[in-house]
Design a protein around this motif. Sequence first.
Motif, PDB file in Angstrom:
ATOM      1  N   ARG A  91       4.629  -1.329   2.952  1.00 14.55           N
ATOM      2  CA  ARG A  91       3.906  -0.056   3.009  1.00 14.55           C
ATOM      3  C   ARG A  91       4.910   1.057   2.685  1.00 14.55           C
ATOM      4  O   ARG A  91       5.891   1.231   3.408  1.00 14.55           O
ATOM      5  CB  ARG A  91       3.298   0.164   4.395  1.00 14.55           C
TER       6      ARG A  91
ATOM      7  N   THR B 217      -3.990   9.649  -0.048  1.00 12.82           N
ATOM      8  CA  THR B 217      -4.072   8.200   0.044  1.00 12.82           C
ATOM      9  C   THR B 217      -5.027   7.683  -1.026  1.00 12.82           C
ATOM     10  O   THR B 217      -5.805   8.448  -1.610  1.00 12.82           O
ATOM     11  CB  THR B 217      -4.578   7.778   1.440  1.00 12.82           C
ATOM     12  N   HIS B 218      -4.989   6.400  -1.299  1.00  8.20           N
ATOM     13  CA  HIS B 218      -5.919   5.794  -2.240  1.00  8.20           C
ATOM     14  C   HIS B 218      -7.262   5.541  -1.547  1.00  8.20           C
ATOM     15  O   HIS B 218      -7.328   5.360  -0.341  1.00  8.20           O
ATOM     16  CB  HIS B 218      -5.372   4.476  -2.776  1.00  8.20           C
TER      17      HIS B 218
ATOM     18  N   SER C 195       0.851  -1.181   0.000  1.00 13.90           N
ATOM     19  CA  SER C 195       0.000   0.000   0.000  1.00 13.90           C
ATOM     20  C   SER C 195       0.891   1.236   0.000  1.00 13.90           C
ATOM     21  O   SER C 195       2.028   1.198   0.474  1.00 13.90           O
ATOM     22  CB  SER C 195      -0.932   0.009   1.216  1.00 13.90           C
TER      23      SER C 195
END
Length: 312
Positions: A168, A310-311, A2
Amino acid sequence: MSTVAVGLSHSPLIGKNDPPGDVLSRVAEAVGDARGFVREFDPELVVLYAPDHYNGFFYKEMPPFCLGTEALSVGDFGSQVGPLSVDTQAATYLAQGVLDRGIDLTVSARMVVDHGFVQPLEVLFGGIDQVPVVPIFVNGVATPLGPVSRIRALGTAIGEVAATLDRRVLFLGSGGLSHDPPVPVLEGASPRVANALIEGHSPTPEQRARGEERVVQAGRDYAAGSTAMIPINPAWDNALLDILEAGALRELDEWTVEAMGREGGGSGHEVRTWIAAFASLASSGDYRMRSRFYEAIPEWIAGFAVATATHG
């Protein structure tokens, strides 16, 4: 895997020539929000895009961008001295992947960095040795400068390669927005200054102290209104932030080197670090900007911004 992104302005004048308390409070709130965002994400790797101010990169060889497999901070303006906790294996992996994608990336096995790299690590993590990092220098002051499209391509390629890591990853862009501090330029420089800009001789402690005091005084002069520096440009700064927030990064390909310098000042090209970081995030799909802060701070000679993204 992520990914998230943070854009964070830096200034060597923080703590040395500060604005009024209400401005400091707003900055502290924004920085605190970004720090909480990073803490919640808990990155396993930080890809840090930052400029240099003729402390590590010089005209003898001046790449448009360079990835470090090791890095050492010079400690200018009271920033932390010593090695960054570079993840050499990840750095080497990213470098090869970017080269495989056709980006002519320079690699340094002994990168020297200054406050542009160090400040964001100090602010967000408490030091330069607290989190694995891959440092990427992005030239923002030394002409000639290439088109923004190449910086976006670099960020995209880094993001694509990072997506193949099972980690991450935080993409961190460190740069002031519009600002025009007294950074020396090669064209028209005296032989002594030109030689320093080309060869990169390390200054003595006394020379560094005098140079840093000149920058501090420039901030005082600018805040008092008695300076010839190009003014901070909130309209230009917020136009950039609007584009980043919308994820419309291809629009930036139309920004010319000349117009960026004219609108953003001599060091306005530091926004290339933000563009690279957000391009890295965008390589994995649409994102949303979770927080956005901006303030023109003459005392720091900076259009100062903090943003997180962020997504999802």
